[in-house]
Design a protein around this motif. Structure first.
Motif, short mmCIF file in Angstrom:
data_model
loop_
_atom_site.label_atom_id
_atom_site.label_comp_id
_atom_site.label_asym_id
_atom_site.label_seq_id
_atom_site.Cartn_x
_atom_site.Cartn_y
_atom_site.Cartn_z
N ARG A 23 0.70 -1.32 0.02
CA ARG A 23 0.06 -0.09 0.11
C ARG A 23 0.82 1.20 0.01
O ARG A 23 2.10 1.12 0.66
CB ARG A 23 -0.84 -0.09 1.15
N PHE A 24 0.42 2.42 -0.77
CA PHE A 24 1.08 3.48 -0.53
C PHE A 24 0.03 4.56 -0.45
O PHE A 24 -0.75 4.67 -0.76
CB PHE A 24 1.61 3.93 -1.99
N GLY A 25 0.52 5.33 0.85
CA GLY A 25 -0.38 6.37 1.37
C GLY A 25 0.29 7.12 2.60
O GLY A 25 1.45 6.92 2.84
N PRO A 26 -0.54 7.55 3.36
CA PRO A 26 -0.07 8.18 4.67
C PRO A 26 0.22 7.16 5.38
O PRO A 26 -0.17 5.96 5.50
CB PRO A 26 -1.25 9.09 5.15
N LEU A 27 0.93 7.57 6.49
CA LEU A 27 1.43 6.64 7.85
C LEU A 27 0.31 6.07 8.57
O LEU A 27 -0.54 6.66 9.04
CB LEU A 27 2.22 7.39 8.83
N PRO A 28 0.08 4.57 8.53
CA PRO A 28 -1.12 4.09 9.27
C PRO A 28 -1.23 4.41 10.70
O PRO A 28 -0.11 4.77 11.45
CB PRO A 28 -1.01 2.76 8.65
N ALA A 29 -2.35 4.18 11.25
CA ALA A 29 -2.24 4.23 12.48
C ALA A 29 -1.66 2.93 13.34
O ALA A 29 -2.11 1.81 12.69
CB ALA A 29 -3.97 4.15 12.85
N MET A 30 -0.69 3.38 13.87
CA MET A 30 0.36 2.04 14.38
C MET A 30 0.74 2.49 15.81
O MET A 30 1.09 3.89 15.73
CB MET A 30 1.17 1.88 13.34
N THR A 31 1.52 1.61 16.61
CA THR A 31 2.33 2.11 17.78
C THR A 31 3.81 1.74 17.08
O THR A 31 4.23 0.84 16.81
CB THR A 31 1.92 0.84 18.91
N ILE A 32 4.44 2.80 17.33
CA ILE A 32 5.80 2.72 16.32
C ILE A 32 6.68 2.41 17.58
O ILE A 32 6.89 2.69 18.87
CB ILE A 32 6.35 4.46 16.32
N GLU A 33 7.65 1.35 17.20
CA GLU A 33 8.60 0.65 18.14
C GLU A 33 9.92 1.03 17.65
O GLU A 33 10.92 1.21 18.87
CB GLU A 33 8.40 -0.79 18.00
N SER A 34 10.20 1.30 16.49
CA SER A 34 11.73 1.80 16.30
C SER A 34 11.82 2.55 14.99
O SER A 34 10.59 2.48 14.15
CB SER A 34 12.90 0.82 15.97
N ILE A 35 12.69 3.73 14.82
CA ILE A 35 12.62 4.31 13.65
C ILE A 35 13.85 4.27 13.14
O ILE A 35 14.89 4.57 13.85
CB ILE A 35 12.30 6.06 14.01
N GLY A 36 14.31 4.12 11.70
CA GLY A 36 15.58 3.89 11.22
C GLY A 36 15.70 4.90 10.14
O GLY A 36 14.77 5.53 9.55
N LEU A 37 17.00 5.87 10.31
CA LEU A 37 17.17 6.78 9.30
C LEU A 37 18.15 6.58 8.32
O LEU A 37 19.31 6.45 8.83
CB LEU A 37 17.40 8.21 9.89
N GLY A 38 18.07 6.49 7.17
CA GLY A 38 19.19 5.99 6.22
C GLY A 38 19.52 7.34 5.48
O GLY A 38 18.58 7.97 4.86
N ALA A 39 20.75 7.34 5.70
CA ALA A 39 21.37 8.72 4.78
C ALA A 39 21.83 8.53 3.45
O ALA A 39 22.37 7.48 3.02
CB ALA A 39 22.51 9.22 5.47
N GLY A 40 21.33 9.76 2.46
CA GLY A 40 21.85 9.36 1.28
C GLY A 40 23.24 10.00 1.23
O GLY A 40 23.85 10.43 2.15
N THR A 41 24.07 9.99 0.06
CA THR A 41 25.28 10.57 -0.05
C THR A 41 25.43 12.04 -0.17
O THR A 41 26.36 12.62 0.69
CB THR A 41 26.13 9.90 -1.22
N LYS A 42 24.63 12.65 -0.84
CA LYS A 42 24.72 14.31 -0.86
C LYS A 42 23.98 14.84 0.10
O LYS A 42 23.12 14.45 0.50
CB LYS A 42 24.19 14.54 -2.33
#
Length: 381
Positions: free
Chosen positions: A187-206
């Motif tokens: 599915r593609f759309g807004p963030l669903p109703a959920m309980t967040i357990e962890s958040i990962g941030l992946g960096a681009g090169t630039k």
């Protein structure tokens, strides 16, 4: 960026590094903490020598098959590469087996895809969703020359996927990223109703002047409504099998533990009539049931995806009729009266024994249920 986000969200880097090492490619994968527009993120960096030759799909498949990846990790890796191959074949008008990969056949792209498959599988989640996809504006220089964004291969991979408006003048979504998203996301759309357990941030090169060059990965749980659960659907299209073989296959699938197996008439390529064989099963049964589908049919591939289902609460009961005892099921939602359904096999057996119409036995079972006392645990839930 996907690899960085996965590690940042808690995936053990050693799992990915070990899988990549088993490919036998001349490369080194490292993870480091960086800052992008003031935000901390994890950057995955692949060090590999520049290559002049390109790889065909079969060469990449051979690399993956001889690796130490688990069956599910190999399956996901191959699905992503097949998706890429099909997009390239469509763009260039060439048969899939003759496609040689340019950028996505390079070592760093193979590492990205295989590493992402390992990381995504290790999360153990049931469902992936994504926000609409920004592609960036402008043009990009590739093996075939200067191309407008999204590049043709990326655009083909993003068919059916909503795009997000973006004024950033660079390639924000590569063919590799589009293939990963298109393969795993339901599915593609807004963030669903959920309980967040962890958040990962992946960096681009630039570093970008207008926004943080970061991909965010949210891992969490969604509370399903009472009576709901998740099962898997396996599907394949067939146009060259006798009906007897298809029927035999569905029998084998049911005997092996499928929750349901059925066929749907479809129209296939070149106006050929065919059928879609669909199987509903629980996750532990997937590999066994797919093995039956590959063994008994001529299919070259099976689609699989999880679905949620809402079930009535159920209870087995039996009623006494003039034709004997008939078993049945009660189904109900809390607060509503139950519905009774007699077992077909019991009704058919009684009809044959007493030489009466099947519907007479079924009606007798319904009447017997109406006259019986409704179990108290059904009405109270």
């Amino acid at each position: 960026m996907t690899l960085g986000a996965l590690v940042d969200a808690g995936v053990e880097p050693g799992l990915i590094l070990s899988a990549i090492a088993s490919l036998g490619l001349p490369c080194e994968l490292t993870f480091e903490t960086v800052r992008r527009a003031g935000f901390r993120a994890t950057h995955a960096k692949v060090l590999a020598p520049e290559e002049q030759s390109h790889r065909y799909l079969r060469q990449i498949e051979a690399l993956i098959e001889k690796s130490t990846l688990t069956p599910r990790q190999r399956d996901l890796s191959l699905k992503i590469f097949h998706r890429l191959g099909e997009a390239e074949a469509a763009v260039h008008g060439i048969d899939l087996n003759r496609i040689h990969f340019h950028e996505v056949g390079a070592v760093d792209s193979i590492v990205d895809i295989v590493g992402a498959a390992v990381g995504l599988e290790s999360l153990g989640v049931e469902r992936f969703e994504s926000s609409p996809v920004p592609t960036g504006v402008g043009s990009v220089k590739a093996a075939h020359g200067l191309m407008p964004l999204p590049a043709p291969g990326t655009a083909e991979l993003l068919k059916g996927i909503p795009l997000a408006e973006s004024s950033v003048r660079m390639e924000l979504t590569t063919p590799t990223g589009a293939a990963i998203l298109g393969t795993v996301c339901e599915r593609f759309g807004p963030l669903p109703a959920m309980t967040i357990e962890s958040i990962g941030l992946g960096a681009g090169t630039k570093d970008l002047p207008t926004q943080a060059n970061i991909l965010r990965l949210f891992v969490g749980t969604i509370e399903l409504p009472s009576g709901a659960d998740r099962v898997w659907v396996l599907e394949t299209n067939l146009d060259d099998l006798p009906g007897e073989v298809v029927g035999y296959t569905t029998e084998q699938l049911m005997a092996a533990g499928a929750l349901d197996a059925f066929v749907t008439a479809i129209q296939m390529k070149k106006n050929r009539p065919g059928v879609m064989l669909s199987v509903i099963c629980e996750e532990p049964r997937i590999l066994d049931l797919e093995a039956i589908m590959f063994r008994e049919t001529t299919t070259l591939g099976i689609r699989r995806y999880p679905v949620s289902r809402h079930k009535l609460r159920r209870k087995a009961v039996q009623v006494e009729t003039k034709y004997g005892v008939i078993r049945g099921k009660l189904g109900w939602i809390d607060g509503r009266p139950p519905a009774f359904s007699p077992e077909h096999d019991d009704c058919a057996r009684a009809a044959a024994t007493h030489q009466v119409a099947l519907r007479e036995v079924s009606e007798a079972a319904y009447e017997a249920y109406k006259l019986s006392a409704t179990p108290p645990d059904v009405t109270t839930g």
